[in-house]
Design an enzyme around this catalytic site. Structure first.
Site, PDB file in Angstrom:
ATOM      1  N   ASP A   8       9.439  19.483 -46.528  1.00 36.60           N
ATOM      2  CA  ASP A   8      10.706  19.672 -45.714  1.00 36.60           C
ATOM      3  C   ASP A   8      11.323  18.240 -45.542  1.00 36.60           C
ATOM      4  O   ASP A   8      10.635  17.252 -45.415  1.00 36.60           O
ATOM      5  CB  ASP A   8      10.187  20.167 -44.186  1.00 36.60           C
ATOM      6  CG  ASP A   8      11.479  20.553 -43.370  1.00 36.60           C
ATOM      7  OD1 ASP A   8      11.206  21.459 -42.338  1.00 36.60           O
ATOM      8  OD2 ASP A   8      12.304  19.725 -43.286  1.00 36.60           O
ATOM      9  N   ASP A 103      17.133  22.465 -46.858  1.00 40.14           N
ATOM     10  CA  ASP A 103      16.293  21.255 -46.826  1.00 40.14           C
ATOM     11  C   ASP A 103      14.639  21.483 -46.985  1.00 40.14           C
ATOM     12  O   ASP A 103      13.940  20.541 -46.643  1.00 40.14           O
ATOM     13  CB  ASP A 103      16.393  20.489 -45.572  1.00 40.14           C
ATOM     14  CG  ASP A 103      15.787  21.172 -44.289  1.00 40.14           C
ATOM     15  OD1 ASP A 103      15.646  22.250 -44.158  1.00 40.14           O
ATOM     16  OD2 ASP A 103      15.557  20.309 -43.414  1.00 40.14           O
ATOM     17  N   GLU A 104      14.262  22.628 -47.210  1.00 38.23           N
ATOM     18  CA  GLU A 104      12.837  22.959 -47.252  1.00 38.23           C
ATOM     19  C   GLU A 104      12.648  23.904 -48.546  1.00 38.23           C
ATOM     20  O   GLU A 104      13.307  24.930 -48.664  1.00 38.23           O
ATOM     21  CB  GLU A 104      12.115  23.807 -46.104  1.00 38.23           C
ATOM     22  CG  GLU A 104      13.080  23.870 -44.762  1.00 38.23           C
ATOM     23  CD  GLU A 104      12.250  24.704 -43.808  1.00 38.23           C
ATOM     24  OE1 GLU A 104      11.381  25.037 -43.903  1.00 38.23           O
ATOM     25  OE2 GLU A 104      13.328  24.882 -42.845  1.00 38.23           O
TER      26      GLU A 104
END
Length: 425
Positions: A8, A103-104
């Site tokens: 993340d 974002d992960e």
DNA sequence: ATCACGGTTTGCA
DNA sequence: CTAACGTGCAAACCGTGAT
């Protein structure tokens, strides 16, 4: 059971802004949602000041300025491109990658034998940092739900230095750790369920983990039951390397200023339909119907309020922007009432199915279908290569007085030469 | 009584 | 100076009419 890593990016949007502006290192920065509405990303300095996520900017602007907080309008061209770079790098570290959000991502860590996963993931962190400037944290565990929690620990507890492997803890150590974490940190437990659990006396992850599965199922849902199993190391949620096709595609936006005319609403609806149709074609589906809705600003109860939506079935399922927009505009005319200050409009594509499966009838016109397909393809290629809306249908409008406000946007450093300071293409 | 459906609400990130 | 509060998705739920 092969371990799973959840990687993340830390404060992703804020980190993207920082990656191109080293002066921001150590400074408190926030990134705002569309229309510069709410805070959607905060640097650690801002979190430390106690500014909550999702706070409307206008409520805290004064205070923020006092603290020297730097605010940015969201710059999705930049974040999307940075995300692609980060994900590309991460994909090299595992044969299995699920990109879960901007974002992960999850990485399958099978086949590592007795090698040190923590050291491996430290390498990942270092490489991503070096290659993109983005700091990431990594959680490792037997299931996706536990990996998410491990990631939370990696971020919050300095001792872990950005990587936490639950597999290295004894069962007793894990119990103790999970008893110190609030139940709302669990993936799939939001505000609502957290409150209900609290009433039942379940406040920590460890308590939820030791709850009876059948009771959870009966009181809540299968979804939460699965979560409990996952917390106990029983994998119920697989890594999905390719995203399943969407069942519905929504495109909606608030306006930069109140909109009163059918003309302006039509432009907005048409441009949202264009975006949605692009997504539809990129997954090679067709839509069976399109819904339109418009609404006034409910935050101004003193103004007259109105909201309505309308479904419009397509005569035959299609992915052609022109047909979709035509249907949407018909729906819009049907629900439009003059005399209101509209705040937001949206469209949704429903009844999606793979284009190849679309039912054919005697009255199909294969020649027209192939003309439509080729036109859409040309539009998509040109717009991908030369930028959104280089080629568009006329009903989109040119002025677009309704479009959202973004007063504080940074340059699109990675996708537009003309926006890089001191460079002109 | 049960099902399929469409539309609405809930919940999450 | 003023006014200013996101978006996208799926699952669960619910009422309805058909079977």
């Amino acid at each position: 059971m092969a371990p799973v890593a959840l990687v993340d990016c830390n404060n992703f949007y804020a980190s993207c802004e920082r990656a191109f502006n080293p002066k921001l290192e150590g400074k408190p920065i926030v990134v705002l949602s569309n229309n510069d509405g709410c805070v959607v990303a905060r640097s650690n300095e801002v979190k430390a000041l106690g500014i909550p996520m999702g706070e409307p900017w206008f409520k805290i602007e004064k205070e923020a300025k006092r603290h020297g907080i730097v605010a940015y309008s969201s710059n999705y061209a930049l974040y999307g491109d940075m995300s692609a770079r980060v994900m590309g790098l991460l994909g090299r570290f595992s044969p299995r990658q699920e990109i879960y959000s901007i974002d992960e991502c999850f990485l399958g860590l099978e086949g590592f034998g007795t090698r040190d996963l923590t050291a491996y993931c430290q390498t990942i962190r270092q490489q991503v940092r070096q290659g993109t400037g983005i700091p990431v944290s990594v959680g490792i565990a037997a299931t996706k739900t536990l990996a998410k929690l491990a990631n939370h620990v990696a971020k919050k507890r300095p001792g872990y230095d950005g990587v936490c492997d639950f597999g290295r803890l004894t069962p007793g150590e894990l119990n103790t750790l999970l008893d110190e974490i609030g139940v709302s940190e669990v993936w799939g437990v939001g505000r609502r369920i957290a409150r209900r659990l609290e009433v039942m006396g379940i406040t920590t992850v460890q308590q939820l983990r030791s709850a009876d599965c059948r009771w959870i199922r009966q009181q809540f849902s299968v979804t939460l039951e699965r979560t409990v199993s996952e917390l106990n190391g029983i994998a119920c949620i697989e890594i999905e390397e390719e995203a399943p096709n969407k069942q519905q595609i929504i495109s909606s936006r608030s306006f930069g200023k109140p909109v009163e005319t059918l003309q302006e609403l039509s432009e907005a609806v048409c441009s949202y339909t264009t975006r949605a149709a692009e997504k539809l074609r990129s997954q090679e589906s067709v839509a069976g119907s399109i819904g339109v809705y418009i609404l006034t600003n409910s935050f101004k109860p003193q103004e007259p309020q109105y909201q309505r939506s309308q479904m419009v079935p397509l005569p035959t399922p299609t992915d052609d922007t022109r047909q979709l927009a035509q249907a949407a505009l018909r729906g819009l005319k049907h629900i439009f009432k003059p005399g209101f200050r509209y705040k937001k409009a949206g469209i949704m594509l429903l009844g999606l199915e793979p284009k190849a499966h679309r039912p054919r009838t005697l009255f199909d016109d294969p020649a027209a279908d192939s003309r439509s397909a080729r036109l859409m393809q040309v539009m998509d290629v040109i717009n991908t290569r030369m930028g959104q809306d280089t080629l568009k249908i006329a009903a989109n409008g040119i002025e677009r007085s309704w479009k959202m406000r973004r007063g504080m946007q940074s340059p699109r450093f990675t996708t537009d030469w003309n926006e890089i300071p001191n460079v002109r293409a």
